[in-house]
Design an enzyme around this catalytic site. Structure first.
Site, short mmCIF file in Angstrom:
data_model
loop_
_atom_site.label_atom_id
_atom_site.label_comp_id
_atom_site.label_asym_id
_atom_site.label_seq_id
_atom_site.Cartn_x
_atom_site.Cartn_y
_atom_site.Cartn_z
N LYS A 183 -5.11 -1.07 -6.52
CA LYS A 183 -6.03 -2.09 -7.04
C LYS A 183 -6.94 -1.58 -8.16
CE LYS A 183 -5.25 -5.18 -3.25
NZ LYS A 183 -4.88 -4.78 -1.90
N TYR A 219 -3.51 -4.13 6.86
CA TYR A 219 -2.33 -4.29 6.00
C TYR A 219 -2.23 -3.09 5.09
CZ TYR A 219 0.74 -6.26 2.39
OH TYR A 219 1.76 -6.48 1.50
N ASP A 236 -6.54 4.42 4.13
CA ASP A 236 -6.01 3.47 3.16
C ASP A 236 -7.18 2.87 2.39
OD1 ASP A 236 -5.01 1.39 1.68
OD2 ASP A 236 -3.62 0.69 3.22
C1 LIG Z 1 -3.43 -4.55 -1.29
C2 LIG Z 1 -3.32 -3.51 -0.26
C3 LIG Z 1 -2.17 -2.72 -0.11
C4 LIG Z 1 -0.90 -3.00 -0.87
O1 LIG Z 1 -1.07 -2.82 -2.23
P1 LIG Z 1 -0.04 -3.54 -3.24
O2 LIG Z 1 -0.45 -3.04 -4.58
O3 LIG Z 1 -0.23 -5.00 -3.04
O4 LIG Z 1 1.32 -3.10 -2.85
C5 LIG Z 1 -2.19 -1.69 0.80
N1 LIG Z 1 -3.29 -1.43 1.53
C6 LIG Z 1 -4.40 -2.18 1.44
C7 LIG Z 1 -5.59 -1.84 2.28
C8 LIG Z 1 -4.46 -3.25 0.55
O5 LIG Z 1 -5.56 -4.00 0.49
#
Ligand SMILES: *Cc1c(COP(=O)(O)O)cnc(C)c1O
Length: 431
Positions: A270, A147, A242
């Site tokens: 995060k 994701y 990511d």
């Molecule tokens: C949480 C997450 C996102 C999206 O971040 P948001 O701040 O919720 O938009 C993207 N990539 C990874 C791996 C994530 O865990």
């Protein structure tokens, strides 16, 4: 089985459902995957959550990983209130941005320059645009079960087999938006090789969660990340790591550091906001200088680099030293072995998979290596264990396919109590 008093949460949930879709502002919070009424939290401190009915929980959501020092951390709160005294937003440059950028560049492998945004979703969006601009190509490769935020081009999964056309995961995503997205199974180097053989010259970027955490915790097989590094370099495609979840969590840098892989671009989020909304993307200077105002890639944000968010992120990162990661590793390892022993004792064949302070239990007899094996986990059993644990004061992410997060405030006592509660919850589980 103890029973939870949740009248207050139920009343608020009903009212909220009239005003916000599903009563929530992000879908997984609504408990749809486990059933029941989502809890309304009144406050949080350290490793504990308190709901509006006065129940207390040991929290393994940790704001989906954003909270690493613990809730309502004194240093972060002080930084936020000091920043607020000086003004909540300027729409102009300030030193707080420089301080956080310095910490990020110091810690995250491959990041020489960074641009702050407001979420991980925004970071992904910007990284794709930059990769496409840098390569003059359009296609994007991603992995099933990974994701990267609610970005049109990344909300897709493949049908069976590599060659099948992708279909959108969400209504409202036009087929055109994902026409250039190719999805492969995680940990499958052969599939990636085939994709690059067919489309290599058109691939702008490959984006990967170096340790997958959005289908539960799925570790990269030995050699998988080096292979991704090699094949993207060979074809001149941008490797986007990511690290929104793993950055500053699985180690002082992130999964790039643990697995010794340097991406061309890194997305973050995060933890770098210290619990406030922040995202970032970064990479080599040549690449980042394609971003406006230096280069032609437009990307902007009214509240980007927000003084409160920068101060919170800086306070979080500057308090995270090797000592904290050693403790997180030790507590994570103890939780993992305790859960494994409980599962053995109750003859449940399950996988407890972990990277540092990210951990998940798959009720699956076989190791989980990709999205299709993750999906074979027994979700009904998870839902039952989830509710049993909740009644015993342990709050897990309300879905079988999400990572659980430790934070630095989880004490040995929290971990031991969780293990006992887990064992009792297994014993009570019906299925
Ligand atoms: C949480 C997450 C996102 C999206 O971040 P948001 O701040 O919720 O938009 C993207 N990539 C990874 C791996 C994530 O865990």
């Amino acid at each position: 089985m103890s029973h939870l008093q949740t009248e207050g949460s139920q009343r608020l949930y009903e009212a909220a459902s009239q005003l916000m879709p599903g009563g929530v502002n992000s879908p997984v919070r609504a408990f749809r995957a486990v059933g029941g009424t989502p809890l309304f939290i009144s406050r949080a401190k350290g490793s504990h959550l308190f709901d509006v009915d006065g129940n207390e929980y040991i929290d393994y959501v940790s704001s989906w990983g954003a909270v690493i020092l613990g809730h309502a951390d004194d240093a972060i709160n002080l930084a936020i209130s000091e920043a607020a005294q000086g003004g909540t937003s300027f729409g102009a440059s300030h030193e707080g941005e420089l301080k956080l950028a310095t910490e990020v560049v110091k810690r995250m492998p491959g990041v020489e320059m960074v641009r702050f945004v407001n979420s991980g979703t925004e970071a992904s969006l910007a990284a794709l645009r930059l990769a496409r601009a840098a390569t003059g190509r359009t296609k994007i490769v991603k992995f099933e079960g990974c994701y990267h935020g609610a970005v049109d081009a990344l909300l897709s999964k493949s049908g069976s087999g590599v060659a099948t056309l992708d279909v959108p995961d969400s209504a409202g995503v036009p087929t055109e938006s994902i026409q250039s997205t190719i999805t492969a199974p995680f940990n499958n180097s052969a599939a990636i090789e085939e994709i690059f053989n067919h489309h290599g010259k058109d691939i702008a970027a490959l984006i990967v969660e170096p340790v997958a955490g959005n289908m539960g915790v799925v570790l990269p097989d030995q050699g998988f990340l080096p292979f991704l590094r090699e094949i993207t370099s060979q074809y001149g495609a941008i490797l986007i790591m990511d690290e929104v979840m793993t950055g500053f969590r699985v180690s002082i840098g992130g999964a790039s550091q643990v697995h010794n892989i340097i991406g061309d671009l890194v997305t973050m989020g995060k933890i770098i906001g210290g619990g406030l909304p922040v995202g970032a993307y970064g990479g080599k200077k040549e690449l980042m200088e394609l971003v406006a105002p230096v280069g032609p890639v437009y990307q902007a944000g009214t509240l980007s680099g927000n003084p409160l968010a920068m101060a919170a992120g800086y306070a979080a990162l500057s308090h995270l030293t090797q000592t904290q990661y050693v403790q997180l590793e030790n507590r994570g390892a103890r939780l993992q072995s305790g859960l494994q022993n409980a599962l053995l004792k109750h003859n449940r064949r399950a996988q407890v998979q972990r990277s540092g302070s990210m951990i998940s239990v798959f009720f699956n007899p076989n190791p989980v290596t990709d999205f299709s094996s993750a999906q074979q986990s027994d979700k009904a059993l998870f839902a039952s264990v989830f509710h049993n644990l909740l009644a015993k004061g342990v709050y897990l992410p309300p879905s079988a396919l999400e990572a659980w997060f430790l934070n630095c405030s989880h004490s040995e006592d929290d971990i031991e109590r969780t293990i006992v509660a887990f064992e009792e919850s297994l014993e009570e589980a019906q299925n």
